[in-house]
Design an enzyme around this catalytic site. Sequence first.
Site, mmCIF file in Angstrom:
data_model
loop_
_atom_site.group_PDB
_atom_site.id
_atom_site.type_symbol
_atom_site.label_atom_id
_atom_site.label_comp_id
_atom_site.label_asym_id
_atom_site.label_seq_id
_atom_site.Cartn_x
_atom_site.Cartn_y
_atom_site.Cartn_z
ATOM 1 N N ASP A 77 0.857 -1.178 0.000
ATOM 2 C CA ASP A 77 0.000 0.000 0.000
ATOM 3 C C ASP A 77 0.901 1.238 0.000
ATOM 4 O OD1 ASP A 77 -1.632 2.133 0.613
ATOM 5 O OD2 ASP A 77 -2.930 0.966 1.950
ATOM 6 N N LYS B 207 -2.473 14.422 -13.160
ATOM 7 C CA LYS B 207 -3.556 15.350 -12.854
ATOM 8 C C LYS B 207 -4.752 14.567 -12.316
ATOM 9 C CE LYS B 207 -6.589 14.295 -16.158
ATOM 10 N NZ LYS B 207 -7.514 14.407 -17.204
ATOM 11 N N HIS C 148 -0.175 15.278 -20.260
ATOM 12 C CA HIS C 148 0.233 14.639 -21.513
ATOM 13 C C HIS C 148 -0.182 15.429 -22.743
ATOM 14 C CE1 HIS C 148 -3.805 12.916 -20.900
ATOM 15 N NE2 HIS C 148 -3.851 12.816 -22.206
ATOM 16 N N GLU D 63 -15.479 14.506 -27.209
ATOM 17 C CA GLU D 63 -15.254 13.097 -27.552
ATOM 18 C C GLU D 63 -16.559 12.320 -27.562
ATOM 19 O OE1 GLU D 63 -12.522 11.521 -24.662
ATOM 20 O OE2 GLU D 63 -13.770 12.122 -22.977
ATOM 21 N N ASP E 87 -11.525 17.860 -15.149
ATOM 22 C CA ASP E 87 -10.842 16.785 -15.878
ATOM 23 C C ASP E 87 -10.096 17.313 -17.098
ATOM 24 O OD1 ASP E 87 -10.240 14.027 -16.352
ATOM 25 O OD2 ASP E 87 -11.698 14.032 -17.984
ATOM 26 N N HIS F 209 -5.514 20.274 -19.051
ATOM 27 C CA HIS F 209 -5.071 20.164 -20.443
ATOM 28 C C HIS F 209 -5.328 21.409 -21.295
ATOM 29 C CE1 HIS F 209 -4.534 16.071 -19.336
ATOM 30 N NE2 HIS F 209 -5.776 15.716 -19.450
ATOM 31 N N LYS G 109 -18.280 15.079 -23.210
ATOM 32 C CA LYS G 109 -18.358 13.633 -23.449
ATOM 33 C C LYS G 109 -19.661 13.310 -24.176
ATOM 34 C CE LYS G 109 -15.675 11.619 -19.674
ATOM 35 N NZ LYS G 109 -14.676 11.053 -20.591
HETATM 36 P P1 NDP Z 1 -7.112 3.630 -11.328
HETATM 37 O O1 NDP Z 1 -8.410 4.004 -10.730
HETATM 38 O O2 NDP Z 1 -7.080 2.547 -12.356
HETATM 39 O O3 NDP Z 1 -6.113 3.343 -10.118
HETATM 40 C C1 NDP Z 1 -4.769 2.952 -10.289
HETATM 41 C C2 NDP Z 1 -4.386 1.983 -9.181
HETATM 42 O O4 NDP Z 1 -4.360 2.650 -7.931
HETATM 43 C C3 NDP Z 1 -5.364 0.860 -8.997
HETATM 44 O O5 NDP Z 1 -5.069 -0.191 -9.878
HETATM 45 C C4 NDP Z 1 -5.226 0.487 -7.535
HETATM 46 O O6 NDP Z 1 -4.380 -0.615 -7.405
HETATM 47 C C5 NDP Z 1 -4.553 1.691 -6.895
HETATM 48 N N1 NDP Z 1 -5.449 2.224 -5.867
HETATM 49 C C6 NDP Z 1 -6.745 2.559 -6.005
HETATM 50 N N2 NDP Z 1 -7.255 2.995 -4.827
HETATM 51 C C7 NDP Z 1 -6.263 2.911 -3.934
HETATM 52 C C8 NDP Z 1 -6.164 3.207 -2.545
HETATM 53 N N3 NDP Z 1 -7.215 3.675 -1.850
HETATM 54 N N4 NDP Z 1 -4.989 3.020 -1.926
HETATM 55 C C9 NDP Z 1 -3.924 2.546 -2.606
HETATM 56 N N5 NDP Z 1 -3.948 2.240 -3.924
HETATM 57 C C10 NDP Z 1 -5.113 2.422 -4.586
HETATM 58 O O7 NDP Z 1 -6.488 4.966 -11.914
HETATM 59 P P2 NDP Z 1 -5.902 5.237 -13.340
HETATM 60 O O8 NDP Z 1 -4.839 4.257 -13.628
HETATM 61 O O9 NDP Z 1 -7.025 5.410 -14.310
HETATM 62 O O10 NDP Z 1 -5.288 6.713 -13.150
HETATM 63 C C11 NDP Z 1 -4.183 6.983 -12.310
HETATM 64 C C12 NDP Z 1 -3.916 8.475 -12.350
HETATM 65 O O11 NDP Z 1 -3.654 8.878 -13.698
HETATM 66 C C13 NDP Z 1 -5.075 9.338 -11.871
HETATM 67 O O12 NDP Z 1 -4.559 10.458 -11.200
HETATM 68 C C14 NDP Z 1 -5.743 9.781 -13.161
HETATM 69 O O13 NDP Z 1 -6.399 11.017 -13.011
HETATM 70 C C15 NDP Z 1 -4.537 9.924 -14.078
HETATM 71 N N6 NDP Z 1 -4.869 9.774 -15.488
HETATM 72 C C16 NDP Z 1 -5.507 8.644 -15.913
HETATM 73 C C17 NDP Z 1 -5.815 8.506 -17.247
HETATM 74 C C18 NDP Z 1 -6.512 7.297 -17.751
HETATM 75 O O14 NDP Z 1 -6.908 7.286 -18.931
HETATM 76 N N7 NDP Z 1 -6.664 6.252 -16.951
HETATM 77 C C19 NDP Z 1 -5.471 9.566 -18.254
HETATM 78 C C20 NDP Z 1 -4.746 10.675 -17.686
HETATM 79 C C21 NDP Z 1 -4.476 10.770 -16.356
HETATM 80 P P3 NDP Z 1 -4.572 -1.702 -6.219
HETATM 81 O O15 NDP Z 1 -6.024 -1.722 -5.844
HETATM 82 O O16 NDP Z 1 -4.097 -2.961 -6.825
HETATM 83 O O17 NDP Z 1 -3.702 -1.175 -5.146
#
Ligand code: NDP
Length: 465
Positions: free
Chosen positions: A89, A140, A170, A208, A227, A232, A336
């Site tokens: 964690d 972000k 990005h 989009e 968002d 962006h 969206k």
């Molecule tokens: P996710 O919601 O998929 O979360 C990423 C990972 O974080 C999860 O797989 C989870 O892994 C872990 N996580 C979730 N909650 C918790 C918690 N409470 N404590 C610890 N770990 C946690 O996010 P994204 O991958 O979509 O996005 C990540 C970041 O990137 C965000 O800030 C988002 O705004 C940004 N972003 C995302 C984009 C996208 O298209 N996805 C595009 C541009 C930016 P596990 O549960 O295994 O620990």
Amino acid sequence: MNQQRTLVLFGASGDLTRRLLLPGLGSLLASPQEGDPALAEGLRLLGSARSERELDEWRSDIREGLSEGGALREQAEAVAADAAWVSGDPTEPEDLRRILAEVHGTPILYFALPPGVTEAAIDALRGLELPDDAMLALEKPFGADGDGAAALNRKLARLVPERQIHRVDHFLGQQSVQGLLGLRFGNRLLEPVWNRENIERVEIVFDEELGLEGRAAYYDGAGALVDMLQSHLLQVLAVVAMEPPAAIDEESFRGAIAQVLGATSLWSGAPVLAGTEGPSRRARYTEGRVGGRDLPAYADEEGVDPERGTETLAEIAVGIENRRWAGVPFVLRSGKAIGDPRTGIEVTFRPVDVVPKGLAGEPRPGRLTIGIAPETISLDLVRGGQEEPFRLEQEQLEAEVPERTLTEYGEVLRGILSGDATLSVRGDVVERCWRIVEPVLASWRSGEVPLDEYPAGSSGPQSWR
Ligand code: NDP
């Protein structure tokens, strides 16, 4: 560069890592520029998340992601072979200690985590010793408002110096946004007319077809304004409107972005958004059909709290109080579930003052449109008509720029891995971007601006046209 580095991906089980970061890294390996091959030398990919995973599973994600981005099989194989996985964690200091113990060389900590979790992980890092050359990369939204961003900046400053912090946007890695610099500053045709004397209005639009796509947990608390516009589109505006930087480097380029956004605030001139006197409007999609798919109303999507009134379409007008732009409205919009969506920068020129007698018809304003992803350039010019040479007609010149192999996340990672912060958003700039939109957020919260509706698949509310 040949020193050993470990890219620690926190949240490596998530969407960003799988869909954008790994393919981005693959595209960087596939399209090396001078110096790039060395970027991957000695690079260890350490994945981490709370989910228990086998190293083999992580290695297979890496192979798949890098290949998707275009990396050769042996390149993907080499990175996968050296990779490591540590479950834990990121908000627990003890887990962080275990994760960091697996770092070889310089740690590059990429927080691919929900924003609140990133902040908790930064708090947890405080008690640990980070090497002097550690780098941090954050996604972000950065903070939840201006004060929150400032507080997060202060926490980060206690960990590493500003130039080792990469606040990722990005859109600054988009081919079309980067191409704008050449277009603006490399053309005698455009450079001298890029100002209030010649330009009437600028629109920056990113609509989009996609709806919520199961991202309610994040999106319902953010909405289109936070968002897309707060991050962006304000960065794109900065590139459109900046003064010429002395160089495209982290000092001058980021300085030029800070300068122009420092002069940017909500539009206070005559109304420029149809159907409202104010500088903002918002809407939410109802049920409809878009991109060949039926979409339920946003309010009925799983995980959405309809009472929250989250907008899926946001539009704001801002002005830039400087000599170049005073009096020119810049309209930013993102939505969206939009049918036939537009994405791009549209620059409308003022009409010419006078045309010689004998040339019939109104001289229509010239327009330059730069499409974002894919990059296109289109220029509307007036010329004499084909059948009636003395009658003014509009002609469109169009160019489609071939897409490069390097994705925008490949570009982002190139900057991070080479320790170049040119494309990273500076701390004061994220705070500034929040300050620009905060009055809109406040007016929406207090209900001053109605939440309009539009059917999914339409171009937005009827009253906005
Ligand atoms: P996710 O919601 O998929 O979360 C990423 C990972 O974080 C999860 O797989 C989870 O892994 C872990 N996580 C979730 N909650 C918790 C918690 N409470 N404590 C610890 N770990 C946690 O996010 P994204 O991958 O979509 O996005 C990540 C970041 O990137 C965000 O800030 C988002 O705004 C940004 N972003 C995302 C984009 C996208 O298209 N996805 C595009 C541009 C930016 P596990 O549960 O295994 O620990």
